[in-house]
Scaffold this motif. Sequence first.
Motif, PDB file in Angstrom:
ATOM      1  N   MET A 157      -7.774   8.405   7.791  1.00 42.68           N
ATOM      2  CA  MET A 157      -8.414   8.885   6.745  1.00 42.68           C
ATOM      3  C   MET A 157      -9.337   9.982   6.849  1.00 42.68           C
ATOM      4  SD  MET A 157     -11.714   6.382   5.820  1.00 42.68           S
ATOM      5  CE  MET A 157     -10.868   5.445   6.453  1.00 42.68           C
ATOM      6  N   SER A 158      -9.536  10.739   5.834  1.00 47.25           N
ATOM      7  CA  SER A 158     -10.239  12.088   6.027  1.00 47.25           C
ATOM      8  C   SER A 158     -11.880  11.936   6.387  1.00 47.25           C
ATOM      9  CB  SER A 158     -10.038  12.973   4.835  1.00 47.25           C
ATOM     10  OG  SER A 158     -10.879  13.965   4.926  1.00 47.25           O
TER      11      SER A 158
ATOM     12  N   LYS B 167       0.345  -5.939  -5.382  1.00 46.25           N
ATOM     13  CA  LYS B 167      -1.111  -5.684  -5.002  1.00 46.25           C
ATOM     14  C   LYS B 167      -1.361  -5.668  -3.635  1.00 46.25           C
ATOM     15  CE  LYS B 167      -3.344  -9.039  -7.591  1.00 46.25           C
ATOM     16  NZ  LYS B 167      -3.506 -10.359  -7.962  1.00 46.25           N
ATOM     17  N   ALA B 168      -0.903  -6.275  -2.675  1.00 43.25           N
ATOM     18  CA  ALA B 168      -1.055  -6.033  -1.301  1.00 43.25           C
ATOM     19  C   ALA B 168      -0.925  -4.698  -0.942  1.00 43.25           C
ATOM     20  CB  ALA B 168      -0.447  -6.981  -0.277  1.00 43.25           C
ATOM     21  N   PHE B 169       0.046  -3.994  -1.470  1.00 41.46           N
ATOM     22  CA  PHE B 169       0.206  -2.582  -1.130  1.00 41.46           C
ATOM     23  C   PHE B 169      -0.875  -1.698  -1.557  1.00 41.46           C
ATOM     24  CE2 PHE B 169       1.778   1.446  -2.384  1.00 41.46           C
ATOM     25  CZ  PHE B 169       1.917   2.220  -1.251  1.00 41.46           C
ATOM     26  N   LEU B 170      -1.418  -2.143  -2.650  1.00 45.81           N
ATOM     27  CA  LEU B 170      -2.498  -1.274  -3.272  1.00 45.81           C
ATOM     28  C   LEU B 170      -3.681  -1.564  -2.308  1.00 45.81           C
ATOM     29  CD1 LEU B 170      -1.939  -1.759  -6.975  1.00 45.81           C
ATOM     30  CD2 LEU B 170      -1.723   0.298  -5.579  1.00 45.81           C
ATOM     31  N   VAL B 171      -3.762  -2.926  -2.064  1.00 47.36           N
ATOM     32  CA  VAL B 171      -5.254  -2.964  -1.293  1.00 47.36           C
ATOM     33  C   VAL B 171      -4.902  -2.349  -0.147  1.00 47.36           C
ATOM     34  CG1 VAL B 171      -6.655  -4.785  -0.241  1.00 47.36           C
ATOM     35  CG2 VAL B 171      -5.815  -5.048  -2.529  1.00 47.36           C
ATOM     36  N   ALA B 172      -3.987  -2.626   0.790  1.00 49.26           N
ATOM     37  CA  ALA B 172      -3.887  -2.221   2.257  1.00 49.26           C
ATOM     38  C   ALA B 172      -3.512  -0.600   2.150  1.00 49.26           C
ATOM     39  CB  ALA B 172      -2.606  -2.864   2.814  1.00 49.26           C
TER      40      ALA B 172
ATOM     41  N   TYR C 148      -4.400   1.697  -0.285  1.00 49.26           N
ATOM     42  CA  TYR C 148      -5.803   2.806  -0.627  1.00 49.26           C
ATOM     43  C   TYR C 148      -7.088   2.232  -0.189  1.00 49.26           C
ATOM     44  CZ  TYR C 148      -1.900   5.042  -3.137  1.00 49.26           C
ATOM     45  OH  TYR C 148      -0.765   5.544  -3.456  1.00 49.26           O
ATOM     46  N   PHE C 149      -7.329   0.781  -0.419  1.00 48.02           N
ATOM     47  CA  PHE C 149      -8.746   0.460   0.016  1.00 48.02           C
ATOM     48  C   PHE C 149      -8.764   0.367   1.371  1.00 48.02           C
ATOM     49  CE2 PHE C 149      -9.676  -2.458  -4.057  1.00 48.02           C
ATOM     50  CZ  PHE C 149      -9.976  -1.193  -5.022  1.00 48.02           C
ATOM     51  N   MET C 150      -7.833   0.135   2.299  1.00 46.58           N
ATOM     52  CA  MET C 150      -7.889  -0.067   3.737  1.00 46.58           C
ATOM     53  C   MET C 150      -7.290   1.542   4.142  1.00 46.58           C
ATOM     54  SD  MET C 150      -6.512  -3.849   4.192  1.00 46.58           S
ATOM     55  CE  MET C 150      -7.196  -4.478   5.800  1.00 46.58           C
ATOM     56  N   HIS C 151      -6.757   2.307   3.395  1.00 48.91           N
ATOM     57  CA  HIS C 151      -6.594   3.570   3.545  1.00 48.91           C
ATOM     58  C   HIS C 151      -5.361   3.692   4.585  1.00 48.91           C
ATOM     59  CE1 HIS C 151     -11.055   3.744   3.333  1.00 48.91           C
ATOM     60  NE2 HIS C 151     -10.475   4.365   2.175  1.00 48.91           N
ATOM     61  N   LEU C 152      -4.367   2.786   4.261  1.00 46.76           N
ATOM     62  CA  LEU C 152      -3.151   2.776   5.400  1.00 46.76           C
ATOM     63  C   LEU C 152      -2.081   3.839   4.831  1.00 46.76           C
ATOM     64  CD1 LEU C 152      -2.190  -0.914   6.207  1.00 46.76           C
ATOM     65  CD2 LEU C 152      -3.119   1.072   7.818  1.00 46.76           C
TER      66      LEU C 152
ATOM     67  N   TYR D 195      -0.805   2.454  12.873  1.00 50.53           N
ATOM     68  CA  TYR D 195       0.639   2.056  12.418  1.00 50.53           C
ATOM     69  C   TYR D 195       1.213   1.305  13.485  1.00 50.53           C
ATOM     70  CZ  TYR D 195       0.117   5.398   8.416  1.00 50.53           C
ATOM     71  OH  TYR D 195      -0.467   5.936   7.346  1.00 50.53           O
ATOM     72  N   GLY D 196       0.989   1.850  14.975  1.00 52.39           N
ATOM     73  CA  GLY D 196       1.680   1.094  16.002  1.00 52.39           C
ATOM     74  C   GLY D 196       1.283  -0.362  16.342  1.00 52.39           C
ATOM     75  N   ILE D 197      -0.101  -0.500  15.884  1.00 54.58           N
ATOM     76  CA  ILE D 197      -0.669  -2.052  15.847  1.00 54.58           C
ATOM     77  C   ILE D 197       0.165  -2.596  14.978  1.00 54.58           C
ATOM     78  CG2 ILE D 197      -2.722  -3.253  15.466  1.00 54.58           C
ATOM     79  CD1 ILE D 197      -4.165  -0.960  16.780  1.00 54.58           C
ATOM     80  N   LEU D 198       0.312  -2.221  13.702  1.00 56.21           N
ATOM     81  CA  LEU D 198       0.785  -2.972  12.446  1.00 56.21           C
ATOM     82  C   LEU D 198       2.277  -2.975  12.621  1.00 56.21           C
ATOM     83  CD1 LEU D 198      -1.259  -1.433   9.760  1.00 56.21           C
ATOM     84  CD2 LEU D 198      -1.333  -3.700  10.670  1.00 56.21           C
ATOM     85  N   ALA D 199       2.902  -2.091  13.542  1.00 50.20           N
ATOM     86  CA  ALA D 199       4.397  -2.325  13.448  1.00 50.20           C
ATOM     87  C   ALA D 199       4.457  -3.675  14.578  1.00 50.20           C
ATOM     88  CB  ALA D 199       4.830  -1.101  14.126  1.00 50.20           C
ATOM     89  N   PHE D 200       3.765  -3.602  15.490  1.00 51.93           N
ATOM     90  CA  PHE D 200       3.827  -5.073  16.357  1.00 51.93           C
ATOM     91  C   PHE D 200       3.741  -6.369  15.541  1.00 51.93           C
ATOM     92  CE2 PHE D 200       3.532  -2.288  20.424  1.00 51.93           C
ATOM     93  CZ  PHE D 200       4.527  -2.946  21.038  1.00 51.93           C
TER      94      PHE D 200
END
Lengths: 106, 281
Positions: free
Chosen positions: A1-2, A56-61, A63-67, A75-80
Motif C-alpha cells: 500500500m502506498s 465479493k471476497a476478491f473485492l474485500v481482500a 481493495y479494502f485489505m489492499h492486496l 503474498y508469500g504468507i498468503l501463498a503458504f
Amino acid sequence: MSDQHSPDHFSHHFRRYLFVFYALLFGTIVTVLASYIPFGHRAVNIGVALFIACGKAFLVAGYFMHLVSEKKMIYGILAFTAFFFAGLMALTLWTFGDFPWKTVTH
Amino acid sequence: MEIPYTREARPDTGLYNAKVGIWLFLASEVMLFGALFSTYILLRVGAPPNLWPHGWLNVPVGTANTLVLITSSITTVMAWASCKMNNFGKFKFYHACTVLLACTFVGIKSYEYHDKFVHYEMELKDGKFADGHMVENKLVRADDGTYSGYAVIKGHKVEKREELYDLHARHSKGGGTEAQSEAAGAHEGHQELRVEGSDIKAMSNYGPWHNTYTAIYFTLTGLHALHVIGGALVIGFLWGPGAKMWKTDPERFTNRVEVSGLFWHFVDLVWIFLFPVLYLL
C-alpha cells in the motif's frame, strides 16, 4: 500500500472504496435473488452463489485489505495459506468415497 | 523495551512489524474457518437424502446483517484513510459508525439465536410432529423422560419429520415462485396449538443439539460472532482511550487502525461465505 498522504491521492482512494462498497451491496442482492431462481439442480445454485461470493471476497481482500498492491512478504504468507487451504479442501473431497451410505439412518 | 518497527517499515520485509503479525494471524484464521467449512461440507454431503435443512433461517434478516457488515467494512477503511489524511475528526466519526454497526450485527444475531431457542420440534406418540415457537410452556419432564402438563406453540403439525426439513419446497407447493411462496407462506398454516405433555414422545428446541445442521450453524456463526465482538472491542478501544496516541505518535496510531481494519475486513470476508452457505443454499 502506498504511504502517500496527499488529499488528491486519498480522494481517489475514497472513490474506489465507494465503488467497491456499491459492488458488494449489488453482489449481496444478486446472491439472494439468484438463490430463488430454480436452475434445475441445487448444485448449480450452490455454484452460482459461491462464484458471486468469491467475487465479493476478491473485492474485500483486493481493495479494502489492499492486496492488489501489497509487498511480496504478504503474498508469500498468503501463498503458504492458499497451499494448505487447498490441501485441506482436497482432503475433504478425497473422503467423499468413504461415506458409509448404507449405514446412515436418521 | 522499545518495540521495533512500529511506524517505519523494516528494511528486509518492507513492512512495519504489526502488519506482518496480523497477516500471519489471519493466515491461521483462514485455516481455522477452513477446517469448519470442511466440517460443514462433510456433514452436508454425508447427510441422508432430503434430510439437510433448507429455509430454516430468515433470509431478509440475514441479508440485513450482511449489509450491516459490508457497511462497517467501508467505514473501517474510511477511518484509516482519514488518519492518513490527518483528519482525526472524520476518523472518530467513521470508527464510531463501525462500532455501532458491529453492535447492530451482534444484536440481530442475538435475535436470530433467540428465535431458534424458542422454536421446538415435538415428536408425538401418534407418530406426527408438532413444530413451532413456544407460546406457553407448562410442561414437566419426569426422570424417565415422560412429560406431563401442556405447552402452547405457534406452529403446525406434520405427518413426517421430513416435511420439516425443506421449507423452500414446502412453501413452493402452493404455486407461484419460491420467493413469493416464502414471503406469503412463511407462517402458512401456523396457528396456536395446545400440545398435551402425555402426547409427547420427545422434544427439543432448535439449539445446537437439535441436529448436525444447527450444530454447524451455531458453531460457525458463534465463532464468527466472537470475532465480531473481539474486533469491535479493539476498534472501540482505538476510538476511545487508545485514540490518545494520535497526539503523541500519529503514525503508529494510524498503523494500529490499519491492523485492526485488516482483521475487521477478514471478519467481513468470512461472513461473505457464511451467508449464502447457511441461509440460501
